[in-house]
Design an enzyme around this catalytic site. Structure first.
Site, short mmCIF file in Angstrom:
data_model
loop_
_atom_site.label_atom_id
_atom_site.label_comp_id
_atom_site.label_asym_id
_atom_site.label_seq_id
_atom_site.Cartn_x
_atom_site.Cartn_y
_atom_site.Cartn_z
N TYR A 1 76.19 -21.97 -74.30
CA TYR A 1 77.27 -21.34 -74.15
C TYR A 1 77.74 -20.41 -75.51
O TYR A 1 77.83 -21.22 -76.41
CB TYR A 1 78.55 -21.92 -73.47
CG TYR A 1 79.87 -21.19 -73.67
CD1 TYR A 1 80.21 -20.30 -72.48
CD2 TYR A 1 80.76 -21.35 -74.83
CE1 TYR A 1 81.37 -19.83 -72.70
CE2 TYR A 1 81.88 -20.71 -74.83
CZ TYR A 1 82.11 -19.80 -73.62
OH TYR A 1 83.49 -18.89 -73.86
N GLU B 1 81.79 -13.32 -73.45
CA GLU B 1 81.15 -14.52 -73.46
C GLU B 1 79.99 -14.47 -72.71
O GLU B 1 79.60 -13.65 -71.86
CB GLU B 1 82.22 -15.75 -72.93
CG GLU B 1 82.61 -15.42 -71.38
CD GLU B 1 83.26 -16.86 -70.89
OE1 GLU B 1 83.87 -17.23 -71.59
OE2 GLU B 1 82.90 -16.91 -69.66
#
Length: 381
Positions: free
Chosen positions: A101, A189
């Site tokens: 991530y 993101e």
């Protein structure tokens, strides 16, 4: 403004972030054509603004035409957490060995943007932050200087990322911050950022949300705004000029002012209910805007009751009351019970104007919310 995955990936790819080959499709035949062009295996991914698409059946990995047809027929037109899927992204499957991530957002508590990296990609990052906060490495960024290369490297190393791909992950993180800064984003993101068996990193998903107040500075992104709407409700909110977010609950919420609406959402949750939306009609809301707000909330099939929380500053209570009456008088039968709480400018006059045969009136916000929650619970029994 939220970008769809395919829109965000286009922006990311243009900035140099590796993304899989993909094509957008709106029909089964377009899915088959795209899959043939890209080459199997491919993923067929619903393009809706909700998390957990895979668990909800909105993402399927297919190996051939027969599976692709079945996936397209199942996903296109499906109801995914309240949204009808009209488009899918057909994307080349990634042979991965790890999922990471990376993201950039604003930490309002610190008053600074923050870059984040975690080895626990591919799952809900909010759950990771709650259950295992140390699994997310954070670097706070001075807006005057931006994300420095040493900070990106430190975040990657602190997250425990394999050194063989640490440089590439640092580069992706730096690019995400540049996009966040240059494009007036509130969030950028990638979850997951996949590490392939050959040691490459690929953005298997993409999230990019833009500050709507800055769209005048982002003409390229502003052109994506109409396509970014999820359904008729969000499109209608844009036409009406409302701040609107659709949620998963059954208590419709209308207020004038973001803080007031957020307080109402919190109270609905506090009293055991589930909010169906965030709907801010803004200051100075007159009868026609109130009628439009009710039209929107009644159009949401998930709503079982409605609570109006209006505090009169610029907004006048008598104008709000007229709008509520005008909207509800159009119905032979009120679709859902409506609870109203008025306070502030001309609130007493508004209370007198309200048609008690059409609405339930409460003196305090707590009483109004409790009654709306009870109405929704009774309707669902």
């Amino acid at each position: 403004m939220k970008l769809h995955e395919y829109q965000a990936k286009s922006v990311f790819a243009d900035a140099g972030i590796p993304t899989p080959d993909s094509q957008l499709a709106e029909s089964t035949e377009e899915v088959l054509s795209a899959a043939e062009s890209i080459g199997y295996p491919v993923a067929v991914k619903a393009q809706v603004h909700v998390g957990g698409r895979g668990k909800a059946g909105g993402i399927k990995l297919v190996e051939n035409d027969e599976e692709a047809r079945e996936a397209a027929d199942a996903i296109l037109g499906m109801d995914l957490k309240g949204y009808t899927v009209g488009r899918v992204l057909v994307e080349g499957a990634v042979d991965f060995v790890d999922e990471l991530y990376v993201g950039v957002t604003m930490d309002r508590g610190e008053g600074k943007p923050v870059a984040m990296v975690s080895e626990k990609g591919g799952v809900d990052i909010e759950s990771v932050a709650e259950e295992d906060p140390e699994a997310i490495a954070r670097e706070y960024i001075d807006p005057a200087f931006g994300l420095q290369p040493y900070q990106a490297r430190r975040a990657v190393y602190d997250a425990g990322i394999d050194r063989e791909v640490a440089g590439d992950v640092s580069s992706v993180l730096t690019t995400l911050f540049s996009l966040w800064d240059d494009r007036d984003a509130s969030d950028t993101e990638i979850n997951p950022l996949m590490v392939t068996s050959s040691g490459e990193v690929v953005a298997a998903d993409a999230v990019m949300n833009i500050d709507e107040d800055a769209l005048f500075r982002q003409p390229e992104l502003a052109e994506m705004e109409e396509d970014s709407y999820e359904d008729d409700l969000e499109r209608k909110a844009g036409e009406y000029g409302f701040d609107y977010v659709r949620l998963d609950g059954d208590v419709g919420i209308i207020g004038n002012g973001a803080g007031l609406v957020m307080t109402t959402l919190d109270l609905v949750d506090h009293y055991g209910g589930e909010p169906a939306n965030f709907l801010d009609v803004g200051g100075g809301a007159k009868a026609d805007r109130i009628a439009n707000a009710l039209d929107m909330v009644f159009s949401d099939e998930n709503v079982e009751s409605v609570v109006f929380n209006i505090f009169g500053g610029i907004t006048r209570g008598d104008e709000v009351a007229k709008g509520i009456n005008n909207a509800l008088e159009q119905f032979d039968e009120i679709p859902k019970p409506v609870v109203v709480r008025l306070a502030g400018t001309n609130a007493e006059e508004g209370m007198e104007i309200l048609n008690a045969d059409l609405v339930q009136v409460e003196q305090t916000l707590e009483e109004a919310v409790q009654r709306a929650v009870e109405n929704a619970q009774e309707a669902s029994q």
